[in-house]
Design a protein around this motif. Structure first.
Motif, PDB file in Angstrom:
ATOM      1  N   THR A  40       0.857  -1.184   0.000  1.00  0.00           N
ATOM      2  CA  THR A  40       0.000   0.000   0.000  1.00  0.00           C
ATOM      3  C   THR A  40       0.893   1.232   0.000  1.00  0.00           C
ATOM      4  N   THR A  90      -5.138  -1.424   6.212  1.00  0.00           N
ATOM      5  CA  THR A  90      -4.616  -2.720   5.775  1.00  0.00           C
ATOM      6  C   THR A  90      -3.885  -3.424   6.911  1.00  0.00           C
ATOM      7  N   HIS A  99      -5.444   4.063   3.882  1.00  0.00           N
ATOM      8  CA  HIS A  99      -5.515   2.705   3.336  1.00  0.00           C
ATOM      9  C   HIS A  99      -4.418   1.825   3.925  1.00  0.00           C
TER      10      HIS A  99
END
Length: 254
Positions: free
Chosen positions: A17, A27, A23
């Motif tokens: 990522t 994750t 994000h």
């Protein structure tokens, strides 16, 4: 030796990522990390943001420095971000956007402070959200650790190892100096590049009751090695592999 398995710390940008994004944080949490690591700088007007470097480049090729720009001027800009094979555009993310994710997860965040000026605004946000048990600081070599202790003694922090000590002094002398600095600044443990770690250091740390947090370990064999040595935490971009190793170790004990 039968050590407890280390805490799994998801390095910013884990599992391919983009660094310094929500994000990336999500994750790490979803994969089962115990701790999420993020770098923090502050804007010209003192807003903590997720960033490793001071200089960023917009999609229009304008170079800006976070420390010299207000958040209001940064907030709507899109920046080029090259990471490995990734070529993406991102916006600057405030620390305040991330903290609710950590709070809701019940997990912990390791805030790697890149500048002294980040100490006070970070501590203020932690107090505002009532997250003293879910946040600790790293990025603190001796002087920054002492400054954090003087200004915000309630903030938990790791001492970041000064690698130059281990390049210029005999290993044991550098090791002893490191632990003396940690105790002087009331650090609860040591944050250290894995390449410096020897069993001698792990044993000395155990004798002082100071846990060792190693970074950044992405290879499975090295993960096994540091788990066996008694590391308190392993920081990795390869979170899935470390989670799998933990599951294997737990299965072996059944």
């Amino acid at each position: 030796m039968n050590h407890q398995f280390p805490l799994i710390t998801a390095h910013s940008g884990s599992m391919n990522t983009m660094d310094h994004t929500l994000h990336s944080v999500q994750t790490g949490l979803e994969l089962g990390a115990d701790v999420v690591e993020e770098d923090v700088r502050v804007t010209k007007d003192g807003i903590p943001v997720l960033a490793h470097d001071d200089e960023w480049t917009t999609v229009d090729s304008l170079k800006l420095f976070i420390s010299q720009t207000t958040y209001e001027d940064l907030r709507e800009l899109q920046f080029k971000f090259n990471q490995g094979e990734h070529r993406e555009t991102v916006r600057i993310c405030r620390l305040e956007e991330m903290l609710p994710l950590i709070q809701a997860s019940g997990k912990v965040v390791n805030l790697d402070l890149k500048v002294d000026e980040s100490i006070e605004p970070v501590a203020a946000l932690v107090r505002q959200y009532g997250m003293s048990e879910q946040v600790f600081l790293s990025g603190c070599e001796r002087d920054r650790a002492m400054l954090a202790q003087q200004s915000n003694p309630e903030m938990r922090k790791l001492l970041n190892t000064d690698t130059s000590l281990f390049r210029t002094l005999p290993y044991r002398k550098a090791m002893v100096q490191t632990f003396e600095d940690a105790l002087a600044a009331s650090c609860f443990g040591i944050n250290i590049n894995h390449s410096i770690v020897r069993q001698e250091l792990m044993d000395y740390a155990a004798s002082l009751g100071l846990p060792i947090f190693v970074w950044t370990v992405n290879e499975v064999e090295l993960m096994r090695q540091f788990a066996d040595m008694g590391a308190a935490s392993i920081t990795t971009r390869n979170v899935a592999a470390l989670v799998q190793l933990k599951q294997e170790r737990l299965s072996e004990r059944l």
